[in-house]
Design an enzyme around this catalytic site. Structure first.
Site, short mmCIF file in Angstrom:
data_model
loop_
_atom_site.label_atom_id
_atom_site.label_comp_id
_atom_site.label_asym_id
_atom_site.label_seq_id
_atom_site.Cartn_x
_atom_site.Cartn_y
_atom_site.Cartn_z
N LYS A 108 0.72 -1.54 0.42
CA LYS A 108 -0.13 -0.07 -0.07
C LYS A 108 0.65 1.18 0.34
O LYS A 108 0.46 2.55 -0.35
CB LYS A 108 -1.09 -0.25 1.38
CG LYS A 108 -2.36 -1.23 0.84
CD LYS A 108 -2.89 -0.77 2.19
CE LYS A 108 -4.43 -1.86 1.57
NZ LYS A 108 -5.53 -1.71 3.07
N GLY A 132 -2.46 0.30 15.93
CA GLY A 132 -1.43 0.10 15.05
C GLY A 132 -1.25 1.20 14.88
O GLY A 132 -1.46 2.22 14.66
P1 NAP Z 1 0.13 -3.58 8.27
O1 NAP Z 1 -0.11 -1.90 7.06
O2 NAP Z 1 0.78 -4.16 8.35
O3 NAP Z 1 0.06 -2.09 9.54
C1 NAP Z 1 -0.52 -2.95 10.83
C2 NAP Z 1 0.31 -2.78 12.11
O4 NAP Z 1 -0.11 -3.28 13.39
C3 NAP Z 1 1.59 -1.86 12.64
O5 NAP Z 1 1.89 -1.16 11.94
C4 NAP Z 1 1.99 -2.48 13.77
O6 NAP Z 1 2.07 -1.29 14.33
C5 NAP Z 1 0.78 -3.29 14.05
N1 NAP Z 1 1.13 -4.53 14.76
C6 NAP Z 1 2.06 -5.09 13.44
N2 NAP Z 1 1.66 -6.51 14.58
C7 NAP Z 1 1.49 -6.11 16.68
C8 NAP Z 1 1.54 -6.92 17.15
N3 NAP Z 1 2.45 -8.42 16.77
N4 NAP Z 1 1.54 -6.44 18.29
C9 NAP Z 1 1.01 -5.63 18.04
N5 NAP Z 1 0.34 -4.52 17.36
C10 NAP Z 1 1.40 -4.88 15.73
O7 NAP Z 1 -2.03 -3.62 8.08
P2 NAP Z 1 -3.10 -3.04 7.58
O8 NAP Z 1 -2.61 -2.78 6.43
O9 NAP Z 1 -2.71 -1.53 8.46
O10 NAP Z 1 -3.84 -3.44 8.47
C11 NAP Z 1 -4.02 -3.58 10.15
C12 NAP Z 1 -5.87 -5.06 9.99
O11 NAP Z 1 -6.90 -4.13 9.82
C13 NAP Z 1 -5.41 -6.70 9.22
O12 NAP Z 1 -5.82 -6.95 9.60
C14 NAP Z 1 -6.36 -5.44 8.59
O13 NAP Z 1 -6.41 -7.27 7.53
C15 NAP Z 1 -7.18 -5.06 8.86
N6 NAP Z 1 -7.67 -3.90 7.27
C16 NAP Z 1 -9.13 -4.21 7.46
C17 NAP Z 1 -9.54 -3.02 6.64
C18 NAP Z 1 -11.07 -3.60 6.67
O14 NAP Z 1 -11.53 -2.84 5.47
N7 NAP Z 1 -11.86 -4.21 7.36
C19 NAP Z 1 -9.12 -2.28 6.09
C20 NAP Z 1 -7.72 -2.25 5.70
C21 NAP Z 1 -6.87 -3.05 6.77
P3 NAP Z 1 3.19 -0.71 14.91
O15 NAP Z 1 4.59 -1.57 14.50
O16 NAP Z 1 3.64 0.16 15.08
O17 NAP Z 1 3.51 -1.58 16.42
#
Ligand code: NAP
Length: 269
Positions: free
Chosen positions: A64, A135
């Site tokens: 992204k 996050g």
């Molecule tokens: P991402 O870019 O990988 O970011 C996830 C964030 O979560 C990371 O920046 C990290 O922040 C934190 N994180 C990762 N592993 C962790 C852990 N073990 N413990 C605590 N914090 C952790 O992912 P994303 O695209 O933002 O997506 C995040 C979630 O939202 C996913 O489950 C995705 O499927 C969901 N999502 C859903 C929708 C929807 O339409 N419903 C849309 C987008 C995303 P830090 O390193 O700063 O702690």
């Protein structure tokens, strides 16, 4: 027939091909949606060259932000959160990297706005003026932008304070900063980490003092599979109103579709 698609890695678990292809069948739209697994974002231009019928793409993890250097224009939402989940391919104009122009957008912001609308929060009440977003990825930043748009003041909770966030004036705290007092004074909590997702993380949730949550709190999880994550389960146990990410998922898909259609209509003018 025109084509739309999804790029990411992995893409096998994605519901988008089924969602869009059913929509095309139902609404008699002569289009096809395919998932393309790429090894890296630099394969984007090659893919568009190889697939001349492609008009639009969705982008999922981990590309992204990585796709941004290959795009010619970003919409305001995409620029604000430094994250793109929708690309329009304009083959009538040349871009900086190729003989087509690529426009990047982020429909997750709209998706989260739709989710918030369904909660019917009374933002005029003081208690709903602040939120904690767990996050710091694209999903978290989309939630932050949507909350700002309705005048809620969000704070990002990250594992590390050193990580920069592109959105001005949004504070970043760590989980160590979250004591009983901070949680009990916040009425909107958003899980935007992958903790709780079906698969490897299903039994996990962010480490916060859940017993500080009181009943007028809204707890939202961006995850929709499982429908009730550990986070939502523990919040509900303490009396919170809970909501999963399904309406955001559908909202962002429909918003991507509208974006592609608007761009196509502008080309026809
Ligand atoms: P991402 O870019 O990988 O970011 C996830 C964030 O979560 C990371 O920046 C990290 O922040 C934190 N994180 C990762 N592993 C962790 C852990 N073990 N413990 C605590 N914090 C952790 O992912 P994303 O695209 O933002 O997506 C995040 C979630 O939202 C996913 O489950 C995705 O499927 C969901 N999502 C859903 C929708 C929807 O339409 N419903 C849309 C987008 C995303 P830090 O390193 O700063 O702690």
């Amino acid at each position: 027939m025109v084509k739309f698609g999804l790029i990411g890695n992995p893409v096998g678990h994605s519901t988008s091909p089924r969602y869009f292809n059913s929509k095309y069948n139902r609404e008699n739209i002569n289009a096809r949606y395919e998932a393309y697994q790429l090894d890296s974002a630099d394969e984007l231009i090659n893919l568009i060259n190889k697939e001349p019928a492609l008009v639009g793409l969705n982008v999922t993890s981990p590309f992204k932000t990585d796709v941004i250097p290959y795009l010619d224009i970003l919409t305001d939402d995409a620029q604000l959160i430094n994250s793109v989940n929708t690309i329009f391919i304009d083959r009538t104009q040349s871009g900086k990297n190729s003989n087509f122009k690529l426009i990047g957008h982020n429909s997750d912001v709209d998706g989260f706005k739709i989710l918030l609308k369904e909660l019917s929060l009374d933002i005029n009440e003081n208690q709903y003026r602040s939120a904690l977003v767990f996050g710091n990825g694209g999903g978290a930043r989309a939630a932050v932008a949507a909350l700002l748009s309705i005048n809620v003041n969000p704070t990002i909770i990250s594992r590390s304070k050193t990580k920069s966030i592109s959105i001005p004036d949004v504070d970043v705290l760590t989980y160590g900063d979250l004591n009983y007092d901070v949680i009990s004074k916040t009425s909107i909590l958003v899980n935007a980490t992958p903790l709780g997702m079906a698969g490897v993380n299903i039994d996990r949730c962010v480490d916060i003092p859940y017993d500080a949550i009181t009943s007028p709190t809204f707890c939202i999880d961006l995850i929709y599979n499982p429908p009730v994550t550990q986070f939502l389960n523990r919040c509900a146990h303490n009396g919170a109103t809970i909501k999963n990410g399904l309406s955001m998922l559908i909202g962002q898909a429909e918003s991507s579709w509208r974006f592609w259609q608007n761009q196509l209509h502008q080309l026809e003018k």
